[in-house]
Design a protein around this motif. Structure first.
Motif, short mmCIF file in Angstrom:
data_model
loop_
_atom_site.label_atom_id
_atom_site.label_comp_id
_atom_site.label_asym_id
_atom_site.label_seq_id
_atom_site.Cartn_x
_atom_site.Cartn_y
_atom_site.Cartn_z
N THR A 1 34.85 39.43 43.39
CA THR A 1 35.88 39.30 42.20
C THR A 1 37.18 40.06 42.28
O THR A 1 38.19 39.36 41.80
CB THR A 1 35.00 40.20 41.32
OG1 THR A 1 33.51 39.74 41.01
CG2 THR A 1 35.59 40.00 39.72
N ALA A 2 37.40 40.93 43.12
CA ALA A 2 38.80 41.71 43.53
C ALA A 2 39.64 40.60 44.19
O ALA A 2 40.66 40.42 43.63
CB ALA A 2 38.42 42.95 44.16
N ASN A 3 38.92 39.87 44.95
CA ASN A 3 39.88 38.72 45.75
C ASN A 3 40.05 37.71 44.88
O ASN A 3 41.04 37.22 44.72
CB ASN A 3 38.83 38.62 46.93
CG ASN A 3 39.68 37.65 47.89
OD1 ASN A 3 41.07 37.82 48.01
ND2 ASN A 3 39.06 36.40 48.55
N PHE A 4 38.99 37.36 43.96
CA PHE A 4 39.67 36.36 43.18
C PHE A 4 40.44 36.71 42.11
O PHE A 4 41.42 35.71 41.66
CB PHE A 4 38.09 36.14 42.29
CG PHE A 4 38.17 34.91 41.36
CD1 PHE A 4 38.21 33.40 41.74
CD2 PHE A 4 37.89 35.21 39.88
CE1 PHE A 4 38.19 32.61 40.76
CE2 PHE A 4 37.82 34.08 39.08
CZ PHE A 4 38.16 32.86 39.25
N LEU A 5 40.46 37.83 41.34
CA LEU A 5 41.51 38.29 40.62
C LEU A 5 42.71 38.73 41.36
O LEU A 5 43.80 39.02 40.50
CB LEU A 5 40.87 39.20 39.70
CG LEU A 5 39.75 38.85 39.03
CD1 LEU A 5 39.14 40.04 38.16
CD2 LEU A 5 40.11 38.06 37.87
N SER A 6 42.78 38.99 42.60
CA SER A 6 44.10 39.40 43.22
C SER A 6 44.39 41.00 42.95
O SER A 6 45.29 41.11 42.38
CB SER A 6 45.18 38.64 43.06
OG SER A 6 44.90 37.51 43.77
N MET A 7 43.35 41.78 42.82
CA MET A 7 43.30 43.15 42.42
C MET A 7 42.68 44.17 43.19
O MET A 7 41.64 43.45 43.92
CB MET A 7 43.33 43.39 40.69
CG MET A 7 41.87 43.02 40.56
SD MET A 7 41.44 43.70 38.56
CE MET A 7 42.62 42.70 37.87
N PRO A 8 42.76 45.29 43.54
CA PRO A 8 42.08 46.24 44.12
C PRO A 8 40.66 46.34 43.68
O PRO A 8 40.44 46.14 42.52
CB PRO A 8 42.66 47.40 44.04
CG PRO A 8 43.96 47.29 43.53
CD PRO A 8 44.08 46.11 42.80
N GLN A 9 39.63 46.48 44.61
CA GLN A 9 38.31 46.63 44.26
C GLN A 9 38.01 47.87 43.30
O GLN A 9 37.32 47.84 42.35
CB GLN A 9 37.44 46.90 45.34
CG GLN A 9 37.40 45.75 46.39
CD GLN A 9 36.48 46.05 47.39
OE1 GLN A 9 35.42 46.85 47.32
NE2 GLN A 9 36.39 45.33 48.72
N GLN B 1 39.94 49.14 40.94
CA GLN B 1 40.59 48.52 39.89
C GLN B 1 39.36 47.85 39.04
O GLN B 1 39.17 48.15 38.13
CB GLN B 1 41.79 47.88 39.84
CG GLN B 1 42.41 47.70 38.28
CD GLN B 1 43.92 46.88 38.41
OE1 GLN B 1 44.21 46.48 39.37
NE2 GLN B 1 44.44 46.88 37.38
N VAL B 2 38.88 46.81 39.94
CA VAL B 2 37.63 45.89 39.10
C VAL B 2 36.61 46.99 38.98
O VAL B 2 35.83 46.72 37.56
CB VAL B 2 37.34 44.80 40.27
CG1 VAL B 2 36.13 44.11 39.70
CG2 VAL B 2 38.23 44.01 40.44
N ASN B 3 36.16 48.00 39.91
CA ASN B 3 34.92 48.94 39.32
C ASN B 3 35.30 49.73 38.11
O ASN B 3 34.53 49.86 37.15
CB ASN B 3 34.94 49.98 40.62
CG ASN B 3 33.96 49.25 41.66
OD1 ASN B 3 33.10 48.26 41.50
ND2 ASN B 3 34.19 49.74 42.70
N ARG B 4 36.82 50.24 37.95
CA ARG B 4 37.18 50.85 36.60
C ARG B 4 36.92 50.11 35.61
O ARG B 4 36.37 50.25 34.60
CB ARG B 4 38.54 51.26 36.93
CG ARG B 4 38.97 52.25 35.92
CD ARG B 4 40.33 52.97 36.13
NE ARG B 4 41.41 52.01 36.21
CZ ARG B 4 42.26 51.74 37.16
NH1 ARG B 4 41.90 52.67 38.55
NH2 ARG B 4 42.99 50.75 37.45
#
Length: 76
Positions: A8-16, A18-21
């Motif tokens: 998901t982080a790769n898909f959204l181009s954001m750090p893991q 941040q996705v966890n938060r």
């Protein structure tokens, strides 16, 4: 389709992190399968559609000619 947090982080181009938060804050909906969080990617469809629409509107705005200013006075 479900993806893991790294996918998901790769898909959204954001750090893991941040996705966890976002998952813990409830900003991204996810299910926990006992080992890891799984994120349904269909929740991002509207987001990406809105991004494309905003990009298109910006390009149209940039391409629009600048109107003549009616307050310009000829000083000659």
């Amino acid at each position: 389709m479900y993806m893991t947090v790294p996918e998901t982080a790769n898909f959204l181009s954001m750090p893991q992190e941040q996705v966890n938060r976002y998952i813990l804050e409830g900003r991204i909906k996810a299910v926990h399968d006992g080992e890891q969080y799984m994120v349904n990617t269909s929740q991002f469809d509207t987001h990406f559609q809105q991004l494309e629409q905003a990009k298109q509107e910006l390009e149209e705005w940039k391409a629009a000619p600048i109107p003549d200013d009616v307050d310009i006075k000829d000083e000659d």
